[in-house]
Design a protein around this motif. Structure first.
Motif, PDB file in Angstrom:
ATOM      1  N   GLU A  13       0.811  -1.214   0.000  1.00  0.00           N
ATOM      2  CA  GLU A  13       0.000   0.000   0.000  1.00  0.00           C
ATOM      3  C   GLU A  13       0.853   1.277   0.000  1.00  0.00           C
ATOM      4  O   GLU A  13       0.316   2.381  -0.019  1.00  0.00           O
ATOM      5  N   ILE A  14       2.173   1.127   0.021  1.00  0.00           N
ATOM      6  CA  ILE A  14       3.091   2.263   0.128  1.00  0.00           C
ATOM      7  C   ILE A  14       3.696   2.585  -1.230  1.00  0.00           C
ATOM      8  O   ILE A  14       4.076   1.690  -1.974  1.00  0.00           O
ATOM      9  N   GLU A  15       3.789   3.874  -1.527  1.00  0.00           N
ATOM     10  CA  GLU A  15       4.445   4.347  -2.749  1.00  0.00           C
ATOM     11  C   GLU A  15       5.586   5.289  -2.378  1.00  0.00           C
ATOM     12  O   GLU A  15       5.508   6.004  -1.375  1.00  0.00           O
ATOM     13  N   VAL A  16       6.630   5.314  -3.204  1.00  0.00           N
ATOM     14  CA  VAL A  16       7.712   6.274  -3.027  1.00  0.00           C
ATOM     15  C   VAL A  16       7.109   7.676  -3.114  1.00  0.00           C
ATOM     16  O   VAL A  16       6.250   7.945  -3.963  1.00  0.00           O
ATOM     17  N   GLY A  17       7.529   8.541  -2.228  1.00  0.00           N
ATOM     18  CA  GLY A  17       7.012   9.905  -2.188  1.00  0.00           C
ATOM     19  C   GLY A  17       5.887  10.098  -1.190  1.00  0.00           C
ATOM     20  O   GLY A  17       5.461  11.231  -0.941  1.00  0.00           O
ATOM     21  N   LEU A  18       5.399   8.994  -0.601  1.00  0.00           N
ATOM     22  CA  LEU A  18       4.338   9.112   0.396  1.00  0.00           C
ATOM     23  C   LEU A  18       4.787  10.022   1.533  1.00  0.00           C
ATOM     24  O   LEU A  18       5.839   9.807   2.126  1.00  0.00           O
TER      25      LEU A  18
END
Length: 142
Positions: free
Chosen positions: A9-14
């Motif tokens: 559920e995590i993306e770079v830039g979160l």
């Protein structure tokens, strides 16, 4: 305790929203007892000023611990932190009043690695000063 963060559920830039951690002199006295660091600059205003400080200052490791607390609270599991490091860039000055000081910590996910690991870059401020620099944590998520 917060819900466990899932790697998928995590993306770079979160952006991880800031959390404020109040710091009062009584917190520093309790930390001194736990850590064994009873240096008077962390609890005695007269001594702190005598050595050229503006007032009592928080222990560096106390300040670092607030960043670690931010990461473990976000991840939902203290055991998820694989690596954590900082540089101290400014002091947390703790006045002798009901408000004390505040350490505000926020983060951003910089990288997603294999094996469900993410790298988080932290920003920690007190007042107008950035108190930790190069603060990064590697965390293994569910």
């Amino acid at each position: 305790m917060t819900a466990t963060v899932k790697y998928d559920e995590i993306e770079v830039g979160l952006q991880i929203p800031a959390v404020d951690y109040p710091v009062r002199r009584v917190d520093l006295v309790m930390y001194a007892g736990a850590s064994g660091d009873f240096n008077a600059i962390h609890w005695n205003e007269r001594h702190a000023k005598a050595v050229g400080l503006p007032d009592v200052i928080a222990h560096g490791m106390f300040t670092m611990a607030q960043g670690g607390r931010f990461v473990t609270d976000w991840a939902g599991d203290p055991g998820a932190v694989l690596d954590y490091g900082v540089r101290f860039s400014s002091m947390v000055v703790v006045p002798d009043d009901d408000n004390g000081a505040v350490i505000s910590v926020s983060g951003v996910v910089e990288e997603k690695l294999d094996d469900n690991r993410v790298v988080i870059s932290l920003t920690a401020r007190s007042g107008d000063s950035r108190v930790l620099s190069k603060a990064r944590a590697t965390v293994r998520l569910a």
